[in-house]
Structure formats: structure tokens, C-alpha cells
Design a protein around this motif. Structure first.
Motif, short mmCIF file in Angstrom:
data_model
loop_
_atom_site.label_atom_id
_atom_site.label_comp_id
_atom_site.label_asym_id
_atom_site.label_seq_id
_atom_site.Cartn_x
_atom_site.Cartn_y
_atom_site.Cartn_z
N ARG A 104 0.77 -1.28 -0.07
CA ARG A 104 0.10 0.11 0.04
C ARG A 104 1.03 1.39 -0.11
N LYS A 105 1.86 1.30 0.70
CA LYS A 105 2.71 2.52 0.76
C LYS A 105 4.06 2.48 0.39
N GLY A 106 4.54 3.57 -0.19
CA GLY A 106 5.65 3.50 -1.19
C GLY A 106 5.68 4.60 -1.95
N TRP A 123 4.23 11.96 -2.25
CA TRP A 123 3.61 12.93 -2.40
C TRP A 123 3.29 13.56 -0.82
N LYS A 124 2.77 12.67 -0.09
CA LYS A 124 2.40 13.30 1.34
C LYS A 124 3.92 13.73 2.00
N TRP A 125 4.88 12.85 1.76
CA TRP A 125 5.99 13.58 2.23
C TRP A 125 6.44 15.04 1.65
N VAL A 143 3.64 6.92 14.49
CA VAL A 143 2.80 6.25 14.94
C VAL A 143 1.65 5.72 13.61
N GLY A 144 1.55 4.30 13.68
CA GLY A 144 0.53 4.13 12.37
C GLY A 144 1.61 4.26 11.30
N CYS A 145 2.83 3.68 10.89
CA CYS A 145 3.48 3.86 10.00
C CYS A 145 3.50 2.84 8.86
N VAL A 165 5.51 2.37 14.78
CA VAL A 165 4.78 1.34 15.46
C VAL A 165 3.36 1.27 14.67
N ASP A 166 3.23 -0.08 14.32
CA ASP A 166 1.77 -0.48 13.55
C ASP A 166 1.42 -1.71 13.92
N PRO A 167 0.19 -1.94 14.10
CA PRO A 167 -0.27 -3.26 14.60
C PRO A 167 -0.36 -4.41 13.46
N THR A 168 -0.31 -3.85 12.27
CA THR A 168 -0.68 -5.08 11.17
C THR A 168 0.60 -5.87 10.67
N PRO A 169 0.69 -7.03 10.99
CA PRO A 169 2.00 -7.80 10.88
C PRO A 169 2.53 -7.82 9.50
N LEU A 170 1.69 -7.83 8.30
CA LEU A 170 2.08 -7.85 6.97
C LEU A 170 3.04 -6.53 6.85
N PHE A 171 2.48 -5.48 7.27
CA PHE A 171 3.37 -4.19 7.23
C PHE A 171 4.61 -4.47 7.51
N ILE A 172 4.70 -5.08 8.96
CA ILE A 172 6.00 -5.17 9.34
C ILE A 172 7.08 -5.99 8.56
N MET A 192 2.94 -3.02 16.89
CA MET A 192 1.99 -2.70 17.95
C MET A 192 1.43 -1.54 17.71
N THR A 193 0.16 -1.30 18.81
CA THR A 193 -0.49 0.10 18.62
C THR A 193 0.24 1.19 19.42
N LEU A 194 -0.12 2.39 19.43
CA LEU A 194 0.20 3.69 20.13
C LEU A 194 -0.17 3.16 21.66
N GLU A 195 -1.49 2.41 21.80
CA GLU A 195 -2.02 2.47 23.11
C GLU A 195 -1.27 1.43 23.78
N ALA A 196 -0.49 0.31 23.01
CA ALA A 196 0.37 -0.56 23.84
C ALA A 196 1.83 0.01 24.39
N SER A 209 1.74 11.46 13.61
CA SER A 209 0.59 10.62 13.43
C SER A 209 -0.19 10.83 12.02
N MET A 210 -0.29 10.01 11.17
CA MET A 210 -0.79 10.24 9.75
C MET A 210 -1.41 8.91 9.43
N GLY A 211 -2.82 9.41 9.34
CA GLY A 211 -3.73 8.60 8.74
C GLY A 211 -4.42 7.67 10.02
N VAL A 212 -4.11 8.16 11.16
CA VAL A 212 -4.65 7.29 12.18
C VAL A 212 -5.78 7.87 13.12
C1 LIG Z 1 -4.11 4.95 6.71
S1 LIG Z 1 -2.79 4.15 7.44
C2 LIG Z 1 -1.41 5.37 7.45
C3 LIG Z 1 -0.15 4.97 6.83
C4 LIG Z 1 1.16 6.08 7.08
N1 LIG Z 1 1.19 6.66 8.32
C5 LIG Z 1 0.78 6.87 6.09
O1 LIG Z 1 0.32 8.10 6.35
O2 LIG Z 1 0.85 6.79 4.78
C6 LIG Z 1 -2.97 3.97 9.01
C7 LIG Z 1 -2.28 2.76 9.69
O3 LIG Z 1 -2.31 2.91 11.18
C8 LIG Z 1 -2.36 1.74 11.50
N2 LIG Z 1 -2.91 1.88 13.05
C9 LIG Z 1 -4.48 1.49 13.13
N3 LIG Z 1 -4.71 1.70 14.32
C10 LIG Z 1 -3.64 1.77 15.31
C11 LIG Z 1 -3.09 2.48 16.30
N4 LIG Z 1 -4.13 2.49 17.35
N5 LIG Z 1 -1.91 2.67 16.80
C12 LIG Z 1 -0.95 2.53 15.94
N6 LIG Z 1 -1.20 2.35 14.48
C13 LIG Z 1 -2.52 2.10 14.00
C14 LIG Z 1 -2.76 0.64 10.74
O4 LIG Z 1 -2.43 -0.58 10.82
C15 LIG Z 1 -2.48 1.28 9.23
O5 LIG Z 1 -1.23 0.63 8.88
#
Ligand SMILES: C[S@@+](CC[C@H](N)C(=O)[O-])C[C@H]1O[C@@H](n2cnc3c(N)ncnc32)[C@H](O)[C@@H]1O
Length: 337
Positions: A104-106, A123-125, A143-145, A165-172, A192-196, A209-212
Motif C-alpha cells: 500500500r505505501k511506497g 507526495w505526502k512527504w 505512529v501507524g507507520c 509502530v503499527d499493529p498490522t503484521p504484513l506491514f512489519i 504494536m499500537t500506540l496504546e500498547a 501521526s498520519m492517517g490514524v
Molecule cells: C491509513 S494508514 C497510514 C499509514 C501511514 N502513516 C501514511 O500516512 O501513509 C493507517 C495505519 O495505522 C495503523 N493503525 C491503526 N490503528 C492504530 C493504532 N491504534 N496505533 C498505531 N497504528 C495504528 C494501521 O495498521 C495502518 O497501517
């Protein structure tokens, strides 16, 4: 060769090197508290019992072929490696990386292979790079990288340590595929999540924190938690979906938004600024607002599922398929004293 300690034995193999590096770097100060929690967080975050696809993704990682030594590129839109490799090597590389679909991201590029991801994250960068406090010498948290695309750009911009940090294992594992070739010791993407994370750390000079935010049911709690990660004088870079409107305009989709579940609140840029001030941030600035285009988020050979075009009303692309205003995003910066 020494045999692994019992702890290393229990860690997911992909994260042993992260553990060793952080264990030697974080012995002093508040990050020690997080260090103690890491082994459990790593095992939970990449648990084969929780994630049935993990063994398939691990096979893809293991199939990555060696590439010739080449220059590392962090400061270009396509993060990766320059150089060339024989056709058989490139075929093996293509097939291993496709085992980690969807990307998804690149974008990334490895020896001429262009990993053209769903998002033009570059482009976001480009929209934020000159608007934030320079990252040179800073310790950064993303956060949510996702797969860490922006983390690489942060390292390229001079950060001394980048933690995603990101909780989605495929992305790791996607991050690990790139790290397999780039081998940069100061960057880590952790499952992991931010909350962890320990709530009060106050050690990061810049937190992204982008897209979270819109995925969090309680946006004020998210902002407070981000603030608690910042060192005195640090900066938050917040990117989120927004709507047009007055300083108190808010959309609560109450269901799906552009086919995404878990979208709770979309503020106007003005309301997002007010939230930041209410959370105790200073010098809040809206540095960019724009509608997301179908050139920025689209289906590619590396992400073959539906993308933005299919999430918009075919008769009126200014609306989502559910009839809400089409995705518009804002970037804000805010500081702590
Ligand atoms: C829309 S993507 C944004 C990715 C990147 N930050 C960007 O701006 O392109 C949101 C990401 O946040 C992660 N995410 C969702 N809830 C989260 C949480 N509570 N803490 C950290 N990451 C989280 C998701 O797994 C997902 O990869």
C-alpha cells in the motif's frame, strides 16, 4: 558462535536484531520501561497463532535473493537501492516481494525493480517535508507507520533514531523486506499500537501521526497519548482526513466512509486545530489541505484490489460511494513547551 539466550529464542526471528539493538541503546532513561515490555509485545504482534498468513509471508522473506552491493537511496521518492542485477535474480526478487502483496505505501525501488505501491506516499512527504522542524539529530516516532515508507524518509532527513509502530503484521514484514537490503541500524518498525506503548515517555523530538486519528474512537485520547510521547520542545506532525467547513464542522460517518470501517470523526481543519489546542499543544499550524486524487491512491500491479476510484460515486467523484464528501486530508504541526 554463541547459542541464543532463552529470550532471543522466544522472540519472532525477524525482530531479534531489533531487540538486540534497542536493548543496548535503551538501557538508560524512560525508554527502559518500554524495553522491558518489548519481548511480549513482539511475540504477540507477530504471533503465528493469531496471524494464519504469517508462515506464508515468512517464506516470502526467506526467498529474497541476495542483491549486488549498491548505493542506498533514502532521499528520493523511490526509497531503496541503486544498481542492477541479472534477470534470474530480478525474477526471484519480484516473486518474493509479490508474496507480500498488497503493497500500500511506497514507492520503493530495488536494483531497477519499481515497487509501485497503491499510494504515492512520497507526495505526502513532499507536502510536509519543508513545513516541519528539521529532523536532523532528532529521535522520531511514527505512529501507524504502515510498512515504514515515511520512516525511511525521516532517516534520510537526518533523524538519529526512527521508531515506527503499527499493529498490522504484513506491514512489519514488508518493512523487513526493505530492511533486508538497506540494513540501517537506527530504524525499527515494531508490531504494536500506540496504546500498547508506555503512556508517559516524553522522549521523542518529533512524533508523527498520519492517517490514524480518524480510526480512533476518542480523538482527544489519541492526541493526549501522542503528547505524552514528546520531549519538552518537541513537535507533533498530525495528518488526518478532514471535511470542508467552519471551525466547528464535524462529520461522524456512523458506518463506512469510502468503504473503510472504523472511521469515527472527520473534523474541519479548524476543528482539528482546536482539538490540538485543547489537548495542550502550542503554535498549532495547518500546513496543507487537499483533496486526495485518484493519481495519488490507485490500483497498481503491487496492489491489485479496489482503490480510491472504486470508493467514489461513479456519477459524482466529489462524493464517496456512501454520499459523503470525497477524501480530503490536512497536515497540521503543533509543539509542546
Ligand atoms: C491509513 S494508514 C497510514 C499509514 C501511514 N502513516 C501514511 O500516512 O501513509 C493507517 C495505519 O495505522 C495503523 N493503525 C491503526 N490503528 C492504530 C493504532 N491504534 N496505533 C498505531 N497504528 C495504528 C494501521 O495498521 C495502518 O497501517
Amino acid at each position: 558462535m554463541t547459542s541464543p539466550s532463552p529470550l532471543e529464542h522466544a522472540l519472532p526471528p525477524e525482530l531479534v536484531s531489533d531487540w538486540e539493538a534497542l536493548n543496548s541503546r535503551w538501557q538508560e532513561g524512560p525508554l527502559r520501561e518500554w524495553l522491558e515490555a518489548l519481548p511480549d509485545q513482539f511475540s504477540t504482534g507477530l504471533s503465528p497463532a493469531r496471524y494464519g498468513d504469517l508462515s506464508r509471508w515468512r517464506e516470502a522473506l526467506a526467498a529474497l535473493p541476495p542483491l549486488p552491493t549498491a548505493a542506498i537511496r533514502l532521499n528520493t521518492s523511490r526509497v531503496g537501492l541503486s544498481g542492477t542485477a541479472p534477470d534470474e535474480t530480478m525474477d526471484a526478487l519480484h516473486s518474493a516481494l509479490m508474496g507480500l502483496h498488497p503493497w500500500r505505501k511506497g514507492p520503493f525501488e530495488l536494483c531497477g525493480l519499481h515497487l509501485d505501491t497503491e499510494w504515492r506516499s512520497d507526495w505526502k512527504w513532499d507536502r510536509l517535508a519543508d513545513a516541519i522542524a528539521p529532523l536532523t539529530g532528532r529521535r522520531v516516532l511514527d505512529v501507524g507507520c504502515g510498512n515504514g515508507y515515511h520512516c525511511w524518509r525521516m532517516l534520510g532527513a537526518g533523524a538519529t533514531e526512527v521508531i515506527g509502530v503499527d499493529p498490522t503484521p504484513l506491514f512489519i514484514l514488508q518493512f523487513k523486506a526493505v530492511q533486508h537490503y538497506l540494513q540501517q541500524p537506527a530504524i525499527h518498525v515494531l508490531p504494536m499500537t500506540l496504546e500498547a506503548m508506555p503512556e508517559h515517555l516524553h522522549v521523542f523530538d518529533t512524533v508523527f501521526s498520519m492517517g490514524v486519528l480518524y480510526h480512533r474512537r476518542d480523538p482527544m485520547a489519541h492526541l493526549a497519548s501522542l503528547k505524552h510521547k514528546l520531549a519538552p520542545g518537541g513537535q507533533l506532525v498530525l495528518e488526518t482526513l478532514v471535511i470542508e467547513g467552519d471551525d466547528d464542522a464535524l462529520l461522524e460517518p456512523n458506518g463506512r466512509y469510502a468503504r473503510m470501517g472504523n472511521v469515527w470523526q472527520l473534523p474541519s481543519p479548524g476543528l482539528a486545530s482546536s482539538w490540538l489546542k485543547l489537548a495542550g499543544f502550542n503554535e498549532v499550524e495547518i500546513v496543507d489541505v487537499g483533496v486526495t486524487s485518484v493519481e495519488e491512491q490507485r490500483r497498481t500491479p503491487w496492489m491489485t484490489f479496489h482503490s480510491l476510484e472504486e470508493f467514489l460515486d461513479p456519477e459524482d467523484p466529489t462524493l464517496t460511494i456512501e454520499g459523503f464528501p470525497a477524501p480530503r486530508r490536512a497536515i497540521l504541526t503543533a509543539n509542546v513547551i
